[in-house]
Design a protein around this motif. Structure first.
Motif, mmCIF file in Angstrom:
data_model
loop_
_atom_site.group_PDB
_atom_site.id
_atom_site.type_symbol
_atom_site.label_atom_id
_atom_site.label_comp_id
_atom_site.label_asym_id
_atom_site.label_seq_id
_atom_site.Cartn_x
_atom_site.Cartn_y
_atom_site.Cartn_z
ATOM 1 N N ILE A 112 35.879 27.980 45.594
ATOM 2 C CA ILE A 112 35.270 29.137 44.920
ATOM 3 C C ILE A 112 35.588 29.118 43.424
ATOM 4 O O ILE A 112 35.577 30.168 42.759
ATOM 5 N N ALA A 113 35.842 27.927 42.872
ATOM 6 C CA ALA A 113 36.177 27.802 41.444
ATOM 7 C C ALA A 113 35.145 28.446 40.517
ATOM 8 O O ALA A 113 35.522 29.069 39.513
ATOM 9 N N PRO A 114 33.828 28.317 40.796
ATOM 10 C CA PRO A 114 32.852 28.942 39.892
ATOM 11 C C PRO A 114 32.980 30.456 39.777
ATOM 12 O O PRO A 114 32.490 31.037 38.804
ATOM 13 N N PHE A 115 33.641 31.116 40.730
ATOM 14 C CA PHE A 115 33.830 32.563 40.624
ATOM 15 C C PHE A 115 34.466 32.915 39.268
ATOM 16 O O PHE A 115 34.067 33.866 38.612
ATOM 17 N N GLY A 116 35.490 32.139 38.875
ATOM 18 C CA GLY A 116 36.282 32.485 37.708
ATOM 19 C C GLY A 116 35.683 32.096 36.371
ATOM 20 O O GLY A 116 36.026 32.675 35.341
ATOM 21 N N ILE A 117 34.787 31.090 36.354
ATOM 22 C CA ILE A 117 34.230 30.625 35.075
ATOM 23 C C ILE A 117 32.702 30.686 35.077
ATOM 24 O O ILE A 117 32.053 30.090 34.222
ATOM 25 N N PHE A 118 32.139 31.428 36.016
ATOM 26 C CA PHE A 118 30.690 31.493 36.155
ATOM 27 C C PHE A 118 30.002 31.901 34.860
ATOM 28 O O PHE A 118 29.036 31.271 34.416
ATOM 29 N N GLY A 119 30.492 32.967 34.224
ATOM 30 C CA GLY A 119 29.835 33.469 33.019
ATOM 31 C C GLY A 119 29.842 32.465 31.889
ATOM 32 O O GLY A 119 28.836 32.308 31.177
ATOM 33 N N SER A 120 30.952 31.748 31.719
ATOM 34 C CA SER A 120 31.057 30.758 30.642
ATOM 35 C C SER A 120 30.096 29.602 30.857
ATOM 36 O O SER A 120 29.428 29.147 29.916
ATOM 37 N N VAL A 121 30.001 29.118 32.091
ATOM 38 C CA VAL A 121 29.101 27.995 32.370
ATOM 39 C C VAL A 121 27.645 28.449 32.300
ATOM 40 O O VAL A 121 26.773 27.725 31.812
ATOM 41 N N THR A 144 35.789 39.303 45.803
ATOM 42 C CA THR A 144 35.647 38.018 45.112
ATOM 43 C C THR A 144 36.635 37.903 43.952
ATOM 44 O O THR A 144 37.142 36.806 43.676
ATOM 45 N N ALA A 145 36.935 39.018 43.273
ATOM 46 C CA ALA A 145 37.931 38.987 42.187
ATOM 47 C C ALA A 145 39.322 38.690 42.736
ATOM 48 O O ALA A 145 40.069 37.872 42.181
ATOM 49 N N LEU A 146 39.674 39.335 43.857
ATOM 50 C CA LEU A 146 40.983 39.104 44.469
ATOM 51 C C LEU A 146 41.085 37.671 44.993
ATOM 52 O O LEU A 146 42.125 37.011 44.838
ATOM 53 N N ALA A 147 40.001 37.179 45.600
ATOM 54 C CA ALA A 147 39.999 35.806 46.105
ATOM 55 C C ALA A 147 40.190 34.813 44.966
ATOM 56 O O ALA A 147 40.904 33.806 45.114
ATOM 57 N N THR A 148 39.563 35.082 43.811
ATOM 58 C CA THR A 148 39.731 34.201 42.657
ATOM 59 C C THR A 148 41.177 34.155 42.207
ATOM 60 O O THR A 148 41.742 33.080 41.948
ATOM 61 N N ALA A 149 41.806 35.320 42.121
ATOM 62 C CA ALA A 149 43.201 35.388 41.679
ATOM 63 C C ALA A 149 44.119 34.600 42.600
ATOM 64 O O ALA A 149 44.975 33.825 42.145
#
Length: 466
Positions: free
Chosen positions: A32-41, A290-295
């Protein structure tokens, strides 16, 4: 192939089978790596985020091919550092190890910073620096207990990440079918009105962070039950699986972004773009999940395996006398390089606490990680061609020349289109490496590696005049 042939003793237990290595690779890359950098990409690729991840996967599959060639010839724990040192020369190996140190040493603290920022958004009363300490110490304790503990936890974390991802995809696809978002479209793969290769490569330069981790399997060559063969297969399989998952989740999320034009124009300074899309799909609870899973995925699961990989690199360079000797000491009872693990934790805490107070801390660490990895990957491709030419050109032309040239070409293009910050930081770091190498040479401490001996010889040491 036994590592005795390379002048080393087998100190790590060969505990990891192919399924364990695949799980390790999937956890390290974070499914689920794209969760954390989705906006930047999304911003960097002009909204064509799914295409950016496809191109990134192509570059990494070519790179995996070169890893497969080299790990079969040199199945030791140093990865690209060891390959460059043996294929080209110890001085080149040192500089390559220096470059990849930028990647591996920075990854654990980057993960802790991102996870700390995510948790601080959920629990504002606890500052980022406190979360950073919690994540670093927790992962250090787990890794010191040994590779068996790490292996078990990998499976638990992987299962949890996959459950969250499936929930998001089910709710996301249902929401799009019900008329939410922007409807089903292939625009995240190709938008003819804005497409340029420069735009896509810029997106790849940011999204490449998601794929970093498959290469760490090369650092576990001495932990793998079947050595090089197991590592090579695990690299391919973990890459193919994670690429499919990255493309699926970014495509769905891109169709649910509340304001795509605004995201492209203004970026995602708070890092909440994916969670906003998840809220559109299922409501606030899905955004929070999804935010908690990213953390937890970045701060615990990925951080844990990143620390394992970094400790193996420090151990490999230390036993070749290119880093302090204490880093190569292995705890025989737990089969882990304890000192290298503790050193990695100390670096993460020291630099991480400083970066936690900088507004651009996460951006700066991301730039450093990506640049170090891409430089190391380019050197890897050069090693394959060099080793093939040096050793009588045995093996197919395609895998030993054409594939490495294609892989290196894509990576050079990605670096060229990377952020200026990444280029500056990377070049400064390489410059420092050259200075360190000059000091080593001027003080009579030339980089050296144990040479591959003949069957009836004792190991020799490769040195190099520069």
């Amino acid at each position: 192939m036994s590592i005795d042939k390379f002048g080393y003793q087998q100190q790590l237990r060969r505990e990891l089978r192919i399924r364990d290595l695949i799980a390790y690779g999937l956890v390290f890359m974070v499914v689920i790596a794209p969760f954390g950098i989705f906006g930047s990409v999304f911003q960097a690729s002009g909204g064509m985020i799914a295409l950016a991840y496809v191109v990134g996967a192509a570059a990494m599959i070519l790179t995996a091919s070169s890893y497969g060639v080299m790990v079969a010839k040199y199945p030791v724990a140093g990865s690209v550092y060891g390959y460059a040192g043996r294929a080209i020369g110890p001085a080149v190996g040192f500089l390559t190890g220096w470059a990849i140190l930028l990647d591996y040493v920075c990854i654990p603290l980057l993960l802790s910073l991102v996870a700390g920022a995510s948790m601080a958004s959920i629990v504002p009363s606890v500052p980022i620096w406190a979360w950073l300490i919690i994540f670093v110490l927790a992962n250090t304790v787990m890794n010191v207990f040994g590779i068996k503990t790490t292996k078990l936890l990998n499976w638990i974390f992987l299962a949890a990440e996959l459950v969250v991802l499936v929930i998001f995809l089910v709710y996301g696809l249902k929401a799009i079918a019900d008329g939410k978002g922007h409807g089903f479209s292939l625009d995240p793969f190709y938008n003819g009105t804005s497409f340029t290769w420069s735009l896509i490569l810029g997106g790849v330069s940011v999204g490449m962070l998601s794929y970093l981790g498959f290469d760490a399997l090369g650092l576990l060559a001495e932990d793998a039950a079947d050595g090089a063969r197991t590592v090579r297969r695990a690299m391919y399989l973990s890459l193919l699986v994670v690429a499919a998952l990255f493309v699926a989740q970014t495509w769905v999320a891109a169709l649910l972004v509340p304001d795509p034009a605004g995201l492209i124009a203004n970026g995602d300074p708070d890092g909440t773009a994916f969670y906003d899309a998840a809220e559109v799909a299922g409501g606030p609870w899905l955004g929070t999940l999804t935010a908690l899973a990213t953390a937890l995925a970045w701060g615990v699961a990925n951080n844990m395996v990143a620390q394992v990989a970094t400790s193996r690199l420090l151990m490999a360079m230390s036993r070749d006398k290119q880093l302090p000797a204490f880093l190569s000491r292995v705890s025989l009872s737990r089969s882990v390089p304890t000192n290298a693990i503790l050193a990695t934790a100390a670096i993460s805490l020291g630099i991480g606490l400083w970066m936690a107070n900088r507004d651009d801390g996460i951006t700066l660490m991301s730039a450093m990680v990506n640049f170090g990895a891409m430089i190391a990957f380019i050197v890897l491709h050069v090693c394959v061609i060099w080793d093939w030419a040096k050793n009588g050109r045995t093996g197919g032309l395609g895998r030993n020349v054409i594939v490495p040239l294609l892989g290196a070409g894509i990576l050079v293009a990605v670096i060229f289109h990377a952020q200026l910050l990444a280029q500056k930081v990377g070049l400064i770091w390489l410059g420092l490496g050259v200075i360190v190498l000059i000091v080593l040479l001027s003080t009579g401490r030339k980089p050296a590696l144990p040479e591959v001996p003949a069957d009836d010889e004792t190991p020799k040491v490769v040195t190099e005049n520069v």
